[in-house]
Design an enzyme around this catalytic site. Structure first.
Site, PDB file in Angstrom:
ATOM      1  N   TYR A 145       4.218  25.975  60.289  1.00  0.00           N
ATOM      2  CA  TYR A 145       5.354  26.001  61.208  1.00  0.00           C
ATOM      3  C   TYR A 145       4.816  26.079  62.633  1.00  0.00           C
ATOM      4  CZ  TYR A 145       9.536  27.694  63.642  1.00  0.00           C
ATOM      5  OH  TYR A 145      10.593  27.843  64.515  1.00  0.00           O
ATOM      6  N   ASP A 240      -2.754  26.258  66.232  1.00  0.00           N
ATOM      7  CA  ASP A 240      -1.571  27.035  66.581  1.00  0.00           C
ATOM      8  C   ASP A 240      -1.855  28.478  66.182  1.00  0.00           C
ATOM      9  OD1 ASP A 240       0.789  28.371  66.753  1.00  0.00           O
ATOM     10  OD2 ASP A 240       1.992  26.860  65.720  1.00  0.00           O
ATOM     11  N   LYS A 268       3.701  35.424  70.592  1.00  0.00           N
ATOM     12  CA  LYS A 268       3.881  36.697  69.877  1.00  0.00           C
ATOM     13  C   LYS A 268       3.099  37.872  70.501  1.00  0.00           C
ATOM     14  CE  LYS A 268       6.001  34.539  66.021  1.00  0.00           C
ATOM     15  NZ  LYS A 268       5.783  33.410  65.151  1.00  0.00           N
TER      16      LYS A 268
HETATM   17  C1  PLP Z   1       6.458  32.012  65.579  1.00  0.00           C
HETATM   18  C2  PLP Z   1       5.614  30.806  65.583  1.00  0.00           C
HETATM   19  C3  PLP Z   1       5.866  29.728  66.447  1.00  0.00           C
HETATM   20  C4  PLP Z   1       7.082  29.666  67.325  1.00  0.00           C
HETATM   21  O1  PLP Z   1       7.095  30.650  68.296  1.00  0.00           O
HETATM   22  P1  PLP Z   1       8.511  31.041  68.982  1.00  0.00           P
HETATM   23  O2  PLP Z   1       8.125  32.055  69.999  1.00  0.00           O
HETATM   24  O3  PLP Z   1       9.369  31.560  67.877  1.00  0.00           O
HETATM   25  O4  PLP Z   1       9.046  29.797  69.580  1.00  0.00           O
HETATM   26  C5  PLP Z   1       4.972  28.677  66.475  1.00  0.00           C
HETATM   27  N1  PLP Z   1       3.893  28.684  65.677  1.00  0.00           N
HETATM   28  C6  PLP Z   1       3.610  29.690  64.836  1.00  0.00           C
HETATM   29  C7  PLP Z   1       2.380  29.644  64.017  1.00  0.00           C
HETATM   30  C8  PLP Z   1       4.485  30.783  64.743  1.00  0.00           C
HETATM   31  O5  PLP Z   1       4.227  31.750  63.857  1.00  0.00           O
END
Ligand code: PLP
Length: 428
Positions: A145, A240, A268
């Site tokens: 994701y 990511d 995060k």
């Molecule tokens: C949470 C998450 C996102 C998206 O971040 P948001 O701040 O919710 O837009 C993208 N990549 C990964 C791996 C995530 O865990």
């Protein structure tokens, strides 16, 4: 939730004016049934809901709360910063400080730009990769994701070179068609994709430790294989690390595995609970961004002083307390307890953990990709989740999410949790 509880009343009121009653869908408990609770306050590893039920929390605001909730250094930093102004719209000194810290800590990052969410970070990294390479196609992996970016909302498509179908209504098929979706942990499939379309692929994007379809790990040598294939074909490798960054190690998964991507998306933990994301990488690539280069990217509130102060305070406190060692220690204690609880309940479920991240899969099979993660017993998990919640332990409300320990989980919190998990396993 009893219908006359405050949470239930709030939920009914919310549904009148907010789609589904929530501002992010996973909060709605659709994967476990029942209604979500509303949180009144949070401190340390605990939440209090609107009806004053006390919960030991393993969601940690979905990743950011690595020190626990409302940590004093972060609360004080935000308070101090706010007194001097909540937003300037000019450069501010915090931006230089946090950029230096990120460049210092994250092995592959030479320059970094701040944004307001993880989604913005991956979206911008992808645009930059396309601008830098002059190519349009992307490779992503099933189960990874990357936020709700149009061209990244594609997880389906089984055959190696099947062009993607969008996962969401409203994503033009033409956007998704530029995304090649492959199974994780199969370097042969990536080789095949490059053999066919190598000259058109701008980047390969992945979660180096996929943590949004449960939690599973890259096979030995897999990340290095991706590094080699992308380098060979002039495509960029994007990690990511929105979830893993600053959590699995000071420098994220790239430090842990010793593989350096070209670009990294962060989020995060980096914001201390405020809305922050960042993307960074090699200077040669980052310099393609406006105002120096042709790739446009901007943000009214990017580098916001409150958000930067919160992030800096959290990251520095984590380092001051040798946080990663402590998280491994408490994580190991938690794992030992959960394995004992599983044995005691006669269940042979798969349990994965790296540092403070964990997932209990409701399956006895090995999990190494999306297909194996989806094989869990969802109904049993729903019963387990509610049994834990009734006993004061809040796990992520979905069998496909990663759980988080934080610096505020003490030995007795973990002991109580393990007891609850043992009981819940018996009644589900
Ligand atoms: C949470 C998450 C996102 C998206 O971040 P948001 O701040 O919710 O837009 C993208 N990549 C990964 C791996 C995530 O865990």
């Amino acid at each position: 939730m009893p219908a006359d509880s405050l949470s239930s009343k709030l939920y009914r009121a919310a549904r009148e004016v907010i789609p589904g009653g929530v501002n992010s869908p996973v909060r709605a408990f659709r994967n476990v049934g029942g209604e979500p609770f509303f949180t009144r306050a949070a401190r340390g590893c605990r939440l209090w809901d609107a009806d004053d039920n006390e919960l030991i929390d393993y969601v940690g605001t979905w990743g950011p709360a690595i020190l626990g909730h409302a940590p004093l250094p972060v609360v004080e930093a935000v308070h101090e910063a706010a007194k001097r102004g909540v937003s300037f719209g000019t450069p501010n000194p915090f931006e230089v400080e946090i950029a230096k810290l990120i460049v210092d800590w994250v092995p592959s990052v030479e320059k970094v730009r701040m944004v307001n969410s993880g989604t913005e970070a991956t979206m911008s990294a992808v645009r930059l990769a396309r601008g830098f390479t002059g190519r349009d196609k992307l490779v992503k992996f099933e189960g990874c994701y990357h936020g709700h970016v149009d061209s990244l909302l594609v997880a389906a498509g089984s055959g190696a070179l099947t062009h993607g179908e969008p996962d969401s209504a409203g994503v033009p098929a033409s956007f998704a068609a530029g995304t090649i979706t492959l199974p994780f942990n199969d370097p042969g499939k990536v080789e095949e994709a490059f053999a066919v379309a190598g000259g058109e692929i701008a980047a390969v994007i992945l979660e180096p430790i996929p943590a949004n379809a449960g939690l599973f790990f890259p096979a030995e040598g897999y990340l290095q294989a991706l590094r080699d294939i992308t380098a060979e074909h002039g495509a960029l490798l994007i990690f990511d690390e929105v979830m893993t960054g600053f959590r699995v190690a000071r420098g994220g998964a790239q430090e842990l595995y010793g593989v350096e991507p070209d670009l990294t998306a962060m989020g995060k933990v980096i914001g201390g609970g405020l809305p922050v994301g960042a993307f960074g990488g090699r200077a040669e690539i980052m310099d393609q961004l406006a105002p120096d280069g042709p790739v446009y990217q901007a943000g009214t509130l990017s580098g916001n002083p409150l958000a930067m102060a919160a992030g800096l305070a959290q990251l520095r406190e984590l380092e001051r307390q040798q946080g990663w060692d402590r998280l491994e220690e408490i994580g190991a204690a938690f794992e030992a307890g959960v394995r004992e609880a599983l044995a005691g309940a006669g269940k042979d479920y798969t349990f994965h953990r790296v540092g403070s991240m964990f997932c209990l899969f409701f399956t006895e099979a090995e999990v190494s990709d999306l297909d194996s993660a989806m094989a869990v017993d969802k109904e049993a998990f729903g019963r387990f989740f509610h049994a834990c919640l009734e006993r004061g332990v809040y796990l992520a409300p979905s069998p496909y999410e990663t759980g988080f320990l934080c610096m505020a989980h003490a030995e007795d919190d973990v002991a109580r949790t393990v007891e609850v998990i043992g009981e819940a396993l018996r009644v589900c």
